[in-house]
Design a protein around this motif. Structure first.
Motif, PDB file in Angstrom:
ATOM      1  N   GLU A  98      -3.494   1.216   0.935  1.00 52.62           N
ATOM      2  CA  GLU A  98      -2.321   0.715   1.654  1.00 52.62           C
ATOM      3  C   GLU A  98      -2.660   0.517   3.125  1.00 52.62           C
ATOM      4  O   GLU A  98      -3.347   1.339   3.727  1.00 52.62           O
ATOM      5  CB  GLU A  98      -1.167   1.711   1.518  1.00 52.62           C
ATOM      6  CG  GLU A  98       0.126   1.230   2.112  1.00 52.62           C
ATOM      7  CD  GLU A  98       1.285   2.165   1.814  1.00 52.62           C
ATOM      8  OE1 GLU A  98       2.195   2.235   2.660  1.00 52.62           O
ATOM      9  OE2 GLU A  98       1.288   2.821   0.754  1.00 52.62           O
TER      10      GLU A  98
ATOM     11  N   ASN B 115      -8.637   0.442   6.595  1.00 56.93           N
ATOM     12  CA  ASN B 115      -8.839  -0.089   5.257  1.00 56.93           C
ATOM     13  C   ASN B 115      -9.967   0.724   4.618  1.00 56.93           C
ATOM     14  O   ASN B 115     -11.128   0.531   4.945  1.00 56.93           O
ATOM     15  CB  ASN B 115      -9.206  -1.571   5.328  1.00 56.93           C
ATOM     16  CG  ASN B 115      -9.410  -2.201   3.978  1.00 56.93           C
ATOM     17  OD1 ASN B 115      -9.387  -1.549   2.941  1.00 56.93           O
ATOM     18  ND2 ASN B 115      -9.633  -3.499   3.980  1.00 56.93           N
TER      19      ASN B 115
ATOM     20  N   TYR C 168      -5.116 -13.755  -2.630  1.00 55.16           N
ATOM     21  CA  TYR C 168      -6.467 -13.187  -2.620  1.00 55.16           C
ATOM     22  C   TYR C 168      -7.166 -13.560  -1.326  1.00 55.16           C
ATOM     23  O   TYR C 168      -7.082 -14.694  -0.852  1.00 55.16           O
ATOM     24  CB  TYR C 168      -7.273 -13.681  -3.825  1.00 55.16           C
ATOM     25  CG  TYR C 168      -6.777 -13.075  -5.109  1.00 55.16           C
ATOM     26  CD1 TYR C 168      -7.386 -11.941  -5.636  1.00 55.16           C
ATOM     27  CD2 TYR C 168      -5.669 -13.593  -5.757  1.00 55.16           C
ATOM     28  CE1 TYR C 168      -6.910 -11.356  -6.791  1.00 55.16           C
ATOM     29  CE2 TYR C 168      -5.187 -13.013  -6.913  1.00 55.16           C
ATOM     30  CZ  TYR C 168      -5.809 -11.893  -7.427  1.00 55.16           C
ATOM     31  OH  TYR C 168      -5.323 -11.304  -8.570  1.00 55.16           O
TER      32      TYR C 168
ATOM     33  N   TYR D 197      -4.195  -9.005  -2.580  1.00 53.51           N
ATOM     34  CA  TYR D 197      -3.206  -8.459  -1.653  1.00 53.51           C
ATOM     35  C   TYR D 197      -1.806  -8.600  -2.251  1.00 53.51           C
ATOM     36  O   TYR D 197      -1.409  -9.688  -2.664  1.00 53.51           O
ATOM     37  CB  TYR D 197      -3.220  -9.232  -0.337  1.00 53.51           C
ATOM     38  CG  TYR D 197      -4.233  -8.770   0.669  1.00 53.51           C
ATOM     39  CD1 TYR D 197      -3.827  -8.366   1.935  1.00 53.51           C
ATOM     40  CD2 TYR D 197      -5.589  -8.746   0.394  1.00 53.51           C
ATOM     41  CE1 TYR D 197      -4.736  -7.947   2.886  1.00 53.51           C
ATOM     42  CE2 TYR D 197      -6.512  -8.333   1.333  1.00 53.51           C
ATOM     43  CZ  TYR D 197      -6.079  -7.930   2.572  1.00 53.51           C
ATOM     44  OH  TYR D 197      -6.979  -7.519   3.514  1.00 53.51           O
ATOM     45  N   ASN D 198      -1.072  -7.498  -2.296  1.00 51.72           N
ATOM     46  CA  ASN D 198       0.362  -7.502  -2.583  1.00 51.72           C
ATOM     47  C   ASN D 198       1.029  -7.071  -1.279  1.00 51.72           C
ATOM     48  O   ASN D 198       0.782  -5.967  -0.799  1.00 51.72           O
ATOM     49  CB  ASN D 198       0.711  -6.518  -3.698  1.00 51.72           C
ATOM     50  CG  ASN D 198       0.246  -7.018  -5.039  1.00 51.72           C
ATOM     51  OD1 ASN D 198       0.618  -8.098  -5.458  1.00 51.72           O
ATOM     52  ND2 ASN D 198      -0.584  -6.234  -5.701  1.00 51.72           N
ATOM     53  N   VAL D 199       1.849  -7.941  -0.719  1.00 55.79           N
ATOM     54  CA  VAL D 199       2.415  -7.725   0.606  1.00 55.79           C
ATOM     55  C   VAL D 199       3.932  -7.627   0.506  1.00 55.79           C
ATOM     56  O   VAL D 199       4.568  -8.437  -0.175  1.00 55.79           O
ATOM     57  CB  VAL D 199       2.045  -8.892   1.557  1.00 55.79           C
ATOM     58  CG1 VAL D 199       2.605  -8.662   2.950  1.00 55.79           C
ATOM     59  CG2 VAL D 199       0.535  -9.091   1.593  1.00 55.79           C
TER      60      VAL D 199
ATOM     61  N   GLN E 197       1.801 -12.448  -2.961  1.00 58.33           N
ATOM     62  CA  GLN E 197       0.598 -12.080  -3.723  1.00 58.33           C
ATOM     63  C   GLN E 197      -0.438 -13.163  -3.457  1.00 58.33           C
ATOM     64  O   GLN E 197      -0.178 -14.349  -3.670  1.00 58.33           O
ATOM     65  CB  GLN E 197       0.912 -12.005  -5.219  1.00 58.33           C
ATOM     66  CG  GLN E 197      -0.302 -12.026  -6.124  1.00 58.33           C
ATOM     67  CD  GLN E 197      -1.198 -10.813  -5.979  1.00 58.33           C
ATOM     68  OE1 GLN E 197      -0.724  -9.695  -6.029  1.00 58.33           O
ATOM     69  NE2 GLN E 197      -2.480 -11.027  -5.801  1.00 58.33           N
TER      70      GLN E 197
ATOM     71  N   VAL F  90       0.759  -3.579   3.008  1.00 53.75           N
ATOM     72  CA  VAL F  90      -0.094  -4.311   2.088  1.00 53.75           C
ATOM     73  C   VAL F  90      -0.679  -3.304   1.113  1.00 53.75           C
ATOM     74  O   VAL F  90      -1.160  -2.241   1.522  1.00 53.75           O
ATOM     75  CB  VAL F  90      -1.247  -5.010   2.844  1.00 53.75           C
ATOM     76  CG1 VAL F  90      -2.262  -5.601   1.889  1.00 53.75           C
ATOM     77  CG2 VAL F  90      -0.706  -6.056   3.799  1.00 53.75           C
TER      78      VAL F  90
ATOM     79  N   TYR G 298      -2.733 -13.060   9.259  1.00 54.00           N
ATOM     80  CA  TYR G 298      -2.754 -13.834   8.021  1.00 54.00           C
ATOM     81  C   TYR G 298      -1.843 -15.039   8.259  1.00 54.00           C
ATOM     82  O   TYR G 298      -0.622 -14.902   8.331  1.00 54.00           O
ATOM     83  CB  TYR G 298      -2.270 -12.970   6.854  1.00 54.00           C
ATOM     84  CG  TYR G 298      -3.208 -11.815   6.616  1.00 54.00           C
ATOM     85  CD1 TYR G 298      -4.176 -11.883   5.630  1.00 54.00           C
ATOM     86  CD2 TYR G 298      -3.161 -10.672   7.406  1.00 54.00           C
ATOM     87  CE1 TYR G 298      -5.069 -10.832   5.426  1.00 54.00           C
ATOM     88  CE2 TYR G 298      -4.045  -9.626   7.222  1.00 54.00           C
ATOM     89  CZ  TYR G 298      -4.996  -9.715   6.230  1.00 54.00           C
ATOM     90  OH  TYR G 298      -5.881  -8.679   6.049  1.00 54.00           O
TER      91      TYR G 298
ATOM     92  N   ALA H 269      -3.774  -3.313  -1.329  1.00 54.70           N
ATOM     93  CA  ALA H 269      -4.977  -4.109  -1.589  1.00 54.70           C
ATOM     94  C   ALA H 269      -5.807  -3.486  -2.705  1.00 54.70           C
ATOM     95  O   ALA H 269      -5.919  -2.260  -2.796  1.00 54.70           O
ATOM     96  CB  ALA H 269      -5.813  -4.211  -0.317  1.00 54.70           C
TER      97      ALA H 269
END
Length: 187
Positions: free
Chosen positions: A142, A134, A44, A176-178, A42, A159, A116, A161
């Motif tokens: 997603e 995106n 940003y 972002y939750n990855v 998690q 991801v 990333y 977002a």
């Protein structure tokens, strides 16, 4: 109680504790085949398009881009901060480096090719790569993870977002939750 009996009981207790710990770790980190690790992150993403030190810069555009409501044909290069919180001054954990282009004629959507790269903790030096559409106006949205390096070598995943804040002159902050699936390095 003899020393031998006490030593035997101690060995049994230590063995049972180690077996329980290993089972818990295996369950938390491996899938049913026992050869994958699941990592969840998690953070940003801070895409700063305005001000004195922008982190995203338009590098190319089509002749009709400025006449498009979606900026169709614009290509942007980024080197954005990744932080643990939405505040730009929160702890920095890495950088998002790559590019995105406006790929929607009628709706605002970006095609993103971004790595990333992490610079903190056990993930320092590891990265994952995203290649996906995106749809900026949707929340949540997603996107697909297509690879990685270091602890995320051969990563696949996704991801989720959510835009935290955005405006046309300053840029955007996106949560972002990855979820990453990677092969274990040691069997």
């Amino acid at each position: 109680m003899s020393t031998l009996n006490l030593l035997s009981i101690l060995i049994i207790l230590v063995s049972a504790t180690n077996a329980q710990t290993n089972d818990q770790n295996s369950w938390a980190k491996r899938d049913k085949r026992g050869n994958e690790v699941t990592t969840t992150l998690q953070f940003y993403f801070h895409d700063k398009s305005g001000g004195p030190n922008p982190t995203s810069v338009r590098i190319a555009q089509a002749a009709q881009t400025n006449n498009s409501s979606t900026f169709f044909g614009a290509l942007v290069m980024i080197d954005d901060a990744l932080t643990i919180g939405p505040d730009p001054l929160s702890k920095n954990v890495g950088r998002a480096r790559g590019l995105y282009g406006s790929a929607g004629l009628t709706e605002f959507s970006l095609i993103m090719a971004v790595s990333y790269v992490f610079t903190d903790g056990i993930y320092d030096g590891s990265s994952f790569s995203l290649l996906s559409i995106n749809e900026e106006t949707k929340s949540p949205r997603e996107m697909a993870v297509v690879g990685g390096t270091g602890l995320f070598r051969l990563a696949r995943g996704y991801v989720i977002a959510r835009t935290y804040a955005a405006n046309s002159t300053e840029g955007a902050i996106v949560g972002y939750n990855v979820t990453l699936y990677t092969k274990t390095m040691y069997q």
